[in-house]
Design an enzyme around this catalytic site. Structure first.
Site, mmCIF file in Angstrom:
data_model
loop_
_atom_site.group_PDB
_atom_site.id
_atom_site.type_symbol
_atom_site.label_atom_id
_atom_site.label_comp_id
_atom_site.label_asym_id
_atom_site.label_seq_id
_atom_site.Cartn_x
_atom_site.Cartn_y
_atom_site.Cartn_z
ATOM 1 N N TYR A 1 32.573 45.117 49.223
ATOM 2 C CA TYR A 1 32.367 46.174 48.485
ATOM 3 C C TYR A 1 32.621 47.071 49.456
ATOM 4 C CZ TYR A 1 32.337 43.344 44.295
ATOM 5 O OH TYR A 1 32.139 42.904 43.527
ATOM 6 N N HIS B 1 34.689 50.820 37.476
ATOM 7 C CA HIS B 1 34.611 49.705 38.402
ATOM 8 C C HIS B 1 35.594 48.508 37.997
ATOM 9 C CE1 HIS B 1 33.965 46.830 41.610
ATOM 10 N NE2 HIS B 1 34.059 46.089 41.052
ATOM 11 N N GLU B 2 34.747 48.200 36.406
ATOM 12 C CA GLU B 2 36.130 46.738 36.209
ATOM 13 C C GLU B 2 37.340 47.427 35.425
ATOM 14 O OE1 GLU B 2 34.431 43.930 36.994
ATOM 15 O OE2 GLU B 2 32.078 44.321 37.216
ATOM 16 N N HIS C 1 39.369 47.242 38.080
ATOM 17 C CA HIS C 1 39.945 45.935 38.188
ATOM 18 C C HIS C 1 41.151 45.108 37.719
ATOM 19 C CE1 HIS C 1 37.185 43.733 41.558
ATOM 20 N NE2 HIS C 1 36.425 43.884 41.325
ATOM 21 N N GLU D 1 38.282 43.797 45.671
ATOM 22 C CA GLU D 1 37.634 44.247 45.564
ATOM 23 C C GLU D 1 36.808 46.335 46.557
ATOM 24 O OE1 GLU D 1 35.077 43.821 43.786
ATOM 25 O OE2 GLU D 1 34.738 41.855 43.303
#
Length: 505
Positions: free
Chosen positions: A440, A353-354, A357, A376
């Protein structure tokens, strides 16, 4: 950012269903699918219309005091003239319990040893050695207004020099220290964005990631005792002994922020993918390889799916960080509590997930205060794509059903009259649970629906064109809608209105 400790119920739910989904299928799929990228080359922007930061800092790891001098070359890229420039002073949000960026139920996790303040004190602001008047204003004293003395016209640049000290609090969040690490994020005066709304001077909210910034070039030096290791945004270009410290020098081009994390306990693993150096900083030998492998696979998958990662390195750092995971350019903080047997599946999810980003908010920016869904929702759906490309569509579908849809449905059952709007400012959500479910989960459900409507060929073309158009810039919902409609030649505004409650025309 992704929270995995909103409350005990959330944590248990997430762990159970993610582990169930992965344990059934993980062994079955090992090869990463190949995705042909339309846009294989991404150039770092150059030129004189980009802001520049030159920061020399020294950290006292005992007192947790950082002293710094900072030169800023600020370019007025607007069509207006300015008599003042505004900067965010995020550390001042940590002065008082009433302004810290945590919800009440998070305070014991954020400050396990009890609250102590953090802050930033500006000693001076100058231009060509001429002292400029400045004011510290805003909620929590988190805004610095620098009066320029004369107008800065459109297209002109100004160079400012600042001196300041930063007190780092005992906080297990983005900015703070714990038993093992000192997290140095959102720590320096960073220029506020000026856009069609004017200066964006929002405070440091407790919900979401309340940040909005332009890309800039950075040169940062940090002096640390020799036993400390530094994980950082940018490339480490030099390490030299100086007066009993090691001075680390970093260079970062066209990044949206600059963060660091340091520890005297760090170990490191490294790998390389497509010429990009991947680093994993950790404390325990076990499961550090999971962090490294996930980072390698994420950078590869997302580069092939959206557009090539344009930087030379990406680092994953274990941290005293109760929230779960937090993204910064080239660097992500991961809760060191996830490096455990019973949480290793969550560790993989959070890192993927990060890493996503880095594309959504890192390379393509957006106003995370007023349009948080834009980065997001795309990031959460990109996390699902990571599992699809690495383990197969069946795994992705199981995680989507059991983690995204089921939790959204459970929330709606408990909140039948809840606000269903995804498109809203972070200060319009009642708490982090509502924020996470809507932004999300429902946001990811919208992206899944969009993919099903468009088909894979057009869906991935939309994301690649969106990336190509807005890389190193700030995007908004209107821009994303226009890309979707132009690429597909379809009227899709109604979908955004239905799913997101987006009503602008």
């Amino acid at each position: 950012m992704i929270k995995v400790r909103l409350n005990k119920r959330f944590t248990a739910f997430t762990i159970v269903f993610l582990i169930l989904a992965l344990s059934v299928f993980a062994a079955k799929y090992q090869m990463i699918e190949k995705v042909t990228s339309v846009y294989s080359g991404v150039r770092i922007p150059t030129g004189k219309n980009i802001n520049e930061y030159d920061i020399n800092a020294q950290l006292d790891p005992v007192e947790k005091i950082l002293t710094a001098t900072q030169k800023v070359r600020y370019v007025n890229n607007s069509n207006r003239s300015f008599n003042a420039i505004y900067f965010h002073l995020y550390p001042n949000a940590f002065k008082l319990e009433q302004t810290v960026p945590f919800e009440k139920g998070e305070m014991e996790l954020a400050y396990p040893g009890g609250f102590e303040e953090g802050n930033i004190t500006i000693s001076s602001v100058k231009k060509n050695n001429e002292v400029l008047t400045h004011l510290v204003i805003g909620k929590g004293e988190t805004i610095l207004k620098v009066n320029l003395g004369k107008l800065l016209e459109s297209g002109e640049a100004i160079e400012l020099e600042m001196e300041y000290t930063v007190k780092i609090p005992p906080s297990y969040g983005r900015f703070g220290y714990g038993e093992n690490t000192i997290s140095i994020a959102n720590w320096y005066p960073i220029a506020a964005v000026f856009d069609h709304k004017g200066w964006n001077l929002e405070p440091y909210y407790a919900i979401g990631d309340p940040f909005y910034s332009d890309v800039a070039n950075y040169r940062v030096s940090m002096a640390l005792p020799p036993e400390y290791t530094l994980a950082t945004t940018g490339n480490i270009t030099k390490k030299e002994n100086k007066e009993g410290n090691i001075v680390w020098t970093m260079d970062a081009k066209a990044v949206r922020d600059f963060a660091m994390i340091t520890s005297d306990q760090f170990k490191m693993l490294e790998d390389k993918v497509d010429g990009i150096n991947i680093f994993s900083y950790y404390f325990e030998d076990e499961y550090a390889d999971i962090a490294l492998d996930t980072a390698v696979d994420s950078i590869k998958i997302f580069s092939e799916s959206f557009g090539k990662y344009p930087y030379d390195q990406f680092s994953v750092a274990a941290a005293d960080f109760f929230i779960g995971g937090m993204e910064y350019p080239n660097l992500v903080f991961i809760d060191e509590g996830l490096y455990r047997e019973e949480r290793k599946d969550i560790l993989e999810y959070v890192i993927a997930h990060e890493a996503a980003h880095q594309w959504w908010y890192g390379i393509i920016g957006n106003d995370e205060v007023n349009e948080p869904w834009l980065d997001e929702a795309l990031t959460e759906y990109s996390t699902l794509l990571y599992y699809e490309k690495k383990y197969g569509k069946e795994v992705k579908d199981q995680i989507y059903k059991n983690m995204i849809v089921r939790y959204y449905d459970a929330y709606r059952d408990n909140e039948p009259n809840g606000n269903e709007a995804v498109y809203r400012s972070i200060n319009k959500f009642k708490d982090s649970i509502e924020y996470q479910v809507m932004v999300y989960y429902k946001g990811a459900m919208f992206v899944e629906d969009l993919r099903n409507q468009l088909g894979d060929e057009q869906f991935f073309k939309v994301l690649k064109v969106y990336f190509d158009k807005y890389k190193f810039k700030n995007a908004d919902t209107e821009g994303f809608i226009k890309i979707c409609e132009q690429v597909t030649n379809k009227e899709l505004r109604g979908n955004f209105k239905e799913w997101l409650r987006y009503n602008k025309e």
